[in-house]
Design a protein around this motif. Structure first.
Motif, short mmCIF file in Angstrom:
data_model
loop_
_atom_site.label_atom_id
_atom_site.label_comp_id
_atom_site.label_asym_id
_atom_site.label_seq_id
_atom_site.Cartn_x
_atom_site.Cartn_y
_atom_site.Cartn_z
N UNK B 16 0.84 -1.21 0.00
CA UNK B 16 0.00 0.00 0.00
C UNK B 16 0.87 1.26 0.00
N UNK B 17 0.33 2.33 -0.54
CA UNK B 17 1.10 3.58 -0.48
C UNK B 17 0.67 4.38 0.75
N UNK B 24 -6.15 3.53 6.35
CA UNK B 24 -6.32 2.32 7.16
C UNK B 24 -6.14 2.63 8.65
N UNK B 25 -5.10 3.42 8.92
CA UNK B 25 -4.81 3.80 10.31
C UNK B 25 -5.98 4.60 10.88
N UNK B 26 -6.51 5.52 10.07
CA UNK B 26 -7.63 6.35 10.53
C UNK B 26 -8.83 5.47 10.88
#
Lengths: 305, 332
Positions: B16-17, B24-26
């Motif tokens: 992933x960039x 994703x983290x959010x």
């Protein structure tokens, strides 16, 4: 606070305790030497630092304690010394074959974690089986003490010293004169050349682990006859004593470790008498870290990429 | 199975960039942020707080141990430095932990840098042993040092519980956000560091210090940066821990196992990776809390036996941890 406690006993009073401390140091020095020799042998030949050295000693101690209480004190440590030595030899050989051989070529991290994992497994299995309290053997075979010119030597401690010297003698004789002993020394000098010469180095490393742990098997049996056993504190302090002795003696040298062990016992006992008895452990740690930091030759270049 | 999951995670993450990473983290942060609104299960909340705390400590250890490759077995010293500074400033001098926690972090960093200055000449297990010896020395001293409470330690005054100045709270909820917030901040920092010049240099030193030095990297300087950051984070965690348990003593802050807990989290998850310590903390703390509450007495030791076995298998078969930076090979 430190000064205050020291002030309670006069210098003359403290000096008068020196002969007793010296004798104690000699007796304990031999058993420290034996434990340290085991660590140094594994370190020098297999180039692995066994962080679980004290935990293996714990196994021998618990076996001694359980057999002693289980058979009403009837089982003599004279029998248990060779039995525990044999048990620990087998454990050592198996530990190498099943675990350590898998990390011999691994990154240093993996080697450190492998023996640290053994620390956790052995120590907390012991805690689970034996409980969190100290175990000690009462009224064991050796009792009483001998008084000589005002210096007392407790019999269990004296016997521990004597048997430790005998065990060290056996170990050195084995390394020096037997074929296997020579193969061990050859492997320590150059693993690859030894392999080319037809030495089964994997077997040799296994034997080294066996011998190194047999040494703590003997020491553990003897020490258990007079010293209380705690699953967390006992192995930590013995591992550190061995580390300090090995550091003092030059890493990986078995003979150096023996000298280091005796020296550590002197540091501990004279420190306790001359400075403050409650910081006994601290003197050992300070010497240990001091040697590590001040004597980096032989430390710096080992294992460098 | 766990290995396959780990490989899959690694592949997905590295594929992933940066934008997707943040998205994703959010999402994960968002879910965690609303968890307390959905449930107030005491066990779950406590476990999550501890995962945040230990994950963050794992990050701290990982910067030095995982990225720079310097295995410290003495991080409990920095943890205790932070915890004691925070507690002493508050309990003895009435200085609010809002100030005390950052000061504790700085004190820990200074302690760490001093330790590093003395020990960085040592490599591999010599460094590990020196840091372990330092931890044991500090432990012995703290047990006997009356001013810091000796073996009894320092207790937070009950009367002050819940006031803003004491930064203590009744119930887990505020701690959840406080410690979770610091975990998030640290994770973002390590994420940025991972790709920065510092991160690259540290990885280079870890791979081959001699080669890194001949390429012009001042190894001592960069190891010191790693030690400073690592100690700062560990010290702040110590302060937060003191706030959370309201009581510190040498037995809990400086025990040998404290050194190991911190490392375990980083290794199980994956040393030298951004998400490793968090994943490791998730696994480690969940099992630890579960075994601790469901077993009693000496049986609690069984949790550590289990982790010993896990650690053993990791070191034998997957030294990179769940997120395997080594790609399954020995190429350190």
């Amino acid at each position: 606070m430190l000064e205050l406690e020291l002030g309670l006993i006069s210098l003359g009073g403290r000096l008068s305790l020196v002969p007793q401390a010296t004798v104690t140091a000699v007796v304990f020095g031999f058993v420290y030497a034996l434990v340290a020799a085991g660590l140094a042998l594994i370190w020098g030949v297999a180039d692995i630092v066994n962080f679980a050295h004290g935990e293996y000693m714990l196994i021998a101690m618990y076996v001694t304690a359980f057999v002693a209480s289980g058979f009403g004190g009837g089982a003599s440590p004279v029998v248990l010394v060779p039995l525990n030595a044999a048990l620990l030899f087998v454990l050592g050989y198996a530990t190498y074959r099943l675990i350590i051989s898998k990390v011999m070529d691994a990154p240093m991290l993996a080697q450190i974690f492998a023996t640290f994992a053994l620390v956790l497994i052995i120590r907390y299995s012991a805690l689970f089986v034996a409980g969190p309290t100290t175990v000690s053997i009462d009224n064991y075979v050796f009792e009483g003490q001998t008084q000589l010119a005002g210096i007392a030597v407790a019999h269990p401690e004296a016997i521990t010293g004597v048997v430790s010297v005998a065990a060290l003698g056996l170990l050195f004789a084995f390394l020096r004169s037997t074929r296997t002993g020579k193969a061990i020394r050859a492997t320590a000098q150059d693993r690859e050349v030894a392999q080319v010469m037809g030495i089964d180095t994997d077997h040799i490393f296994g034997l080294t682990w066996g011998l190194g742990l047999a040494a703590v098997g003997v020491a553990g049996t003897l020490v258990a006859t007079f010293s209380p056993i705690h699953p967390e504190l006992t192995p930590t302090s013995w591992t550190l004593i061995a580390f300090a002795a090995v550091a003092l003696g030059g890493f990986g040298s078995v003979l150096g470790a023996v000298a280091g062990g005796i020296l550590i016992a002197f540091v501990e006992n004279l420190g306790a008498v001359l400075l403050n008895p409650s910081y006994k452990e601290l003197y050992v740690f300070v010497v240990f870290i001091g040697v590590l930091l001040l004597k980096p030759e032989g430390v710096l270049n080992r294992g460098d990429a | 199975m766990a290995t396959a999951v780990g490989d899959r995670l690694t592949t997905v993450w590295t594929g992933l960039d940066r934008r997707h990473h943040l998205a994703l983290a959010a999402l994960v942060v968002g879910v965690l942020a609303v968890v307390p609104l959905v449930t107030n299960n005491e066990f779950l909340m406590n476990t999550l707080v501890l995962i945040f705390l230990f994950g963050t400590m794992g990050h701290g250890w990982n910067i030095l141990g995982g990225y720079a490759g310097q295995v410290s077995l003495g991080h409990a010293v920095m943890f205790a430095a932070g915890a004691y500074t925070t507690a002493i400033l508050f309990v003895y001098y009435g200085i609010t932990p809002i100030v005390g926690i950052p000061v504790g972090g700085v004190v820990a960093a200074v302690v760490g840098l001093a330790l590093g200055a003395a020990t960085f000449r040592l490599r591999y297990h010599y460094f590990a042993m020196a840091t372990l010896a330092a931890a044991l020395i500090v432990r012995v001293i703290f047990f006997r040092w009356e001013w810091v409470g000796g073996a009894t330690g320092i207790e937070y005054p009950f009367a002050e519980l819940g006031t803003l100045a004491s930064l203590t709270f009744r119930g887990n909820l505020p701690y959840y956000y406080l410690i979770g917030g610091f975990a998030l901040l640290t994770t973002l920092f390590v994420y940025v560091m991972d790709r920065s010049k510092l991160g690259t240099y540290l990885k280079a030193i870890n791979m081959d210090q001699a080669a890194a030095e001949s390429a012009g990297i001042d190894a001592f300087r960069y190891k010191s940066y790693a030690m400073g950051l690592s100690s700062l984070i560990t010290g702040v965690c110590g302060g937060l821990y003191a706030q959370y348990v309201l009581y510190i003593d040498p037995a809990s802050t400086l025990r040998l196992l404290r050194n190991i807990d911190i490392i375990m989290v980083a290794i199980v998850g994956g040393i030298g990776t951004v998400l490793g310590p968090l994943i490791g903390a998730g696994v480690f703390i969940t099992v630890r809390e579960y075994t601790r509450t469901s077993l009693s007495g000496t049986q609690t030791g069984l949790g550590y036996v289990i982790f010993g076995v896990v650690l053993l298998f990791i070191s034998m078969y997957r030294p990179g941890g769940i997120l395997n930076r080594y790609g399954g090979r020995w190429d350190d």
